[in-house]
Design a protein around this motif. Structure first.
Motif, PDB file in Angstrom:
ATOM      1  N   LYS A   1       0.806  -1.126   0.053  1.00 22.38           N
ATOM      2  CA  LYS A   1       0.176  -0.081  -0.071  1.00 22.38           C
ATOM      3  C   LYS A   1       0.841   1.154  -0.107  1.00 22.38           C
ATOM      4  O   LYS A   1       1.888   1.137   0.459  1.00 22.38           O
ATOM      5  N   SER A   2       0.265   2.507  -0.431  1.00 27.41           N
ATOM      6  CA  SER A   2       0.923   3.529  -0.525  1.00 27.41           C
ATOM      7  C   SER A   2       0.148   4.854  -0.514  1.00 27.41           C
ATOM      8  O   SER A   2      -1.172   4.642  -1.078  1.00 27.41           O
ATOM      9  N   VAL A   3       0.669   5.877  -0.097  1.00 21.56           N
ATOM     10  CA  VAL A   3      -0.278   7.012  -0.534  1.00 21.56           C
ATOM     11  C   VAL A   3       0.033   7.822  -2.120  1.00 21.56           C
ATOM     12  O   VAL A   3      -0.648   8.873  -2.398  1.00 21.56           O
ATOM     13  N   ASP A   4       1.222   7.085  -2.611  1.00 25.85           N
ATOM     14  CA  ASP A   4       1.583   7.227  -3.876  1.00 25.85           C
ATOM     15  C   ASP A   4       1.720   6.044  -4.568  1.00 25.85           C
ATOM     16  O   ASP A   4       3.053   5.540  -4.512  1.00 25.85           O
ATOM     17  N   LEU A   5       0.970   5.257  -5.284  1.00 27.30           N
ATOM     18  CA  LEU A   5       0.993   3.889  -5.850  1.00 27.30           C
ATOM     19  C   LEU A   5       2.238   3.788  -6.621  1.00 27.30           C
ATOM     20  O   LEU A   5       2.888   2.910  -6.559  1.00 27.30           O
ATOM     21  N   ARG A   6       2.462   4.567  -7.588  1.00 22.99           N
ATOM     22  CA  ARG A   6       3.394   4.739  -8.680  1.00 22.99           C
ATOM     23  C   ARG A   6       4.718   4.670  -8.093  1.00 22.99           C
ATOM     24  O   ARG A   6       5.667   3.809  -8.500  1.00 22.99           O
TER      25      ARG A   6
END
Length: 571
Positions: free
Chosen positions: A242-247
């Motif tokens: 997971k991330s707050v910025d997927l790329r």
């Protein structure tokens, strides 16, 4: 698919029109299968429009079982029009549109066979199956029957096993998952390709080939919060993150040297509105998929602990632990700082005369030092009525059943100071005053919520990390996440369902299953750290209170709508 229909595959998915279809049959297989009823619902722009249904005459008598199962009697089909009179209406409705069905293989086979018997040309439309949509975009929902899936998506089901009600439910399921499909498939053809393949054995034509050793093609990942799944060439999950910025986060794995990256061929993703939404989805996907690349993280990633009391043991104790207790217990927190939490437990034990000796209670012939000072009821002497101890324990725990445990605890000490002063026990009053000052300092250091997690129900708005006015709505009741994310039903209806899942007000103790503990800790720590907007739910918290709450934080709630009806007023 016919050459006349093939150009439709290049049309944009978002602007296409769809017809949700359901069929009822005589229950027989193969060539003996006959159509008894058709229901169709026109869908466009994520909304339901025109509806049509018709009974269909049959050549063979209906069996008793199928009449009971569907509610379609022999007399109903005897008076129904023949297939050649009904099917042209359906053919006209399907031309230039996409057919949607739940378990579409069955419905398409039944319709093809009926058209052939009636000597009519099958229009051969593109087909999308809502079972395949659920398998791709709602992977945690293992049971994918139409009514079960609809219930999991918050869709009310009024009637089953009749063509038009089932077609209507299918259309609503399709609309609930349509946004996720559009995010992954720009055209009708792309949607059919994504949903049609059981295993991804080669890269789609739209993704360029890459030499061995290079990372998968990540250009489709957005700069948004969410969850991604790396898969191997056979489509098996390798790693969930997971991330707050997927790329950005997905690219970083290919500089880490992790062994699973050598086998990564594809990446799927789901966008959420918040970091908490991504944390929840990641946790549930890891439990469901068990990817080999995910290993257990460090034991205390966030510094938060719980003050907990297991109520299923004799002479229960207060203790400090990283996680809430499984089973029947009172769990307070999470609060930051193990040392401060342990000191608070020691203070509570002395104030209420509770055990200081841990889970294993040694048998003593004489009171311990705490017992001699009057700070412990000394159950270790084996002559104390358990009910007396439990009354004192309940008195301590009730401080944390309300909304503000810290204020209630300080007010309790203030009452004791006044009682000691009135009785002219000035040494005790001075000791309590020093204890109050220490407690006040401890509570400021803990920086959490001194409240039993099982109490009440609340709606939490987890904000988007960068876009103003975007939230994931999350309902917490009984210490568990009972609902979250977008759905068709309204926020108020979902809040009332969450309230019903909470234990009655004032109850000491709640129940957490073993598989709910990790999620309760994850959500509790995130809320304690980020302090998001929270609405305490109650029987009188209705639509007006929801509107004021949402408006105060940049949203307005349109009446009778779900998250689609939340409009940002932040600009």
């Amino acid at each position: 698919m016919s050459d006349a229909v093939r150009p439709m595959l290049d049309l944009p998915l978002a602007t296409a029109e769809f017809v949700a279809v359901d069929t009822e049959t005589n229950g027989l297989s193969g060539d003996k299968c006959e159509l008894t009823e058709i229901g169709a619902v026109l869908v466009g722009g994520g909304e339901l429009h025109e509806e049509w249904d018709s009974l269909v005459g049959v050549a063979q008598p209906l069996g008793r079982y199928i009449q009971r199962f569907t509610g379609i009697s022999q007399s109903m089909v005897d008076d129904a029009p023949a297939p050649e009179d009904v099917l042209p209406r359906l053919a006209n409705m399907l031309r230039g549109r996409v057919l949607v069905a739940h378990n579409s293989r069955f419905d398409v086979r039944v319709l093809r066979q009926a058209f052939a018997r009636a000597a009519l040309e099958w229009p051969d439309p593109p087909v999308i199956c809502t079972v395949q949509m659920a398998r791709r975009f709602a992977p945690l929902q293992r049971r994918r029957g139409l009514a079960t899936l609809a219930g999991a998506l918050g869709i009310d089901v009024e009637e089953v096993h009749r063509a038009l009600p089932d077609a209507r439910t299918c259309a609503r399921v399709f609309c609930a998952l349509f946004g996720r499909l559009c995010a992954n498939a720009p055209t009708i053809g792309d949607a059919i390709t994504i949903l049609g393949a059981k295993k991804v054995r080669k890269r789609p034509a739209s993704v360029p080939n890459r030499p061995r050793g290079e990372r998968p093609h990540l250009a489709a990942l957005p700069h948004e919060p969410g969850v991604y799944i790396f898969r191997d060439a056979d489509g098996q999950p390798l790693y969930v993150g997971k991330s707050v910025d997927l790329r950005v986060r997905a690219r970083s794995h290919f500089t880490s040297g992790a062994s699973w990256t050598q086998h990564a061929e594809h990446v799927d993703h789901t966008v959420t509105e918040s970091e908490l939404g991504a944390l929840l989805l990641e946790d549930r996907l890891i439990k469901a998929l068990k990817p080999p690349g995910n290993v257990k993280g460090k034991s205390d990633p966030d510094g938060y602990v719980y003050i907990r009391c297991r109520l299923d043991i004799p002479f229960p104790i207060l203790e400090v632990a990283l996680e809430p207790a499984v089973g029947h217990a009172v769990c307070v927190g999470p609060v930051r700082g193990r040392a401060a939490a342990a000191e608070l437990v020691e203070q509570l034990n002395s104030l209420f005369g509770l055990r200081h000796c841990g889970r294993s209670m040694p048998r003593r012939a004489h009171p311990s030092a705490y017992g001699q000072m009057g700070r412990c009821l000394s159950p270790c002497l084996n002559d104390l009525d358990p009910n007396v101890y439990r009354e004192r324990l309940d008195e301590a725990l009730r401080l944390f059943v309300g909304k503000s445990g810290a204020a209630a605890l300080l007010a309790r000490v203030d009452d004791q100071i006044r009682e000691a002063s009135a009785a002219q026990r000035y040494e005790r009053a001075a000791w309590l005053q020093r204890r109050r000052e220490r407690l006040e300092s401890l509570l400021a250091r803990l920086g959490g919520v001194l409240r039993a997690i099982h109490t009440g129900a609340r709606l939490v708005l987890a904000p988007h990390p960068s876009a103003a006015g975007r939230f994931d709505p999350i309902w917490v009741a009984g210490g568990r996440v009972v609902d979250w994310g977008a759905a068709e039903s309204s926020l108020v209806d979902r809040s009332m369902r969450a309230l019903k899942a909470a234990p009655p007000a004032g109850r000491l103790g709640g129940w957490l299953s073993a598989d709910a503990v990790a999620e309760a800790r994850l959500v509790g720590a995130w809320i304690a750290l980020n302090k998001p907007p929270t609405l305490e739910l109650g029987p009188r918290v209705g639509e007006a209170q929801h509107e004021r709450f949402l408006s105060r934080h940049g949203f307005v709630l349109h009446r009778g709508e779900g998250e689609r009806g939340l409009a940002s007023v932040a600009g």
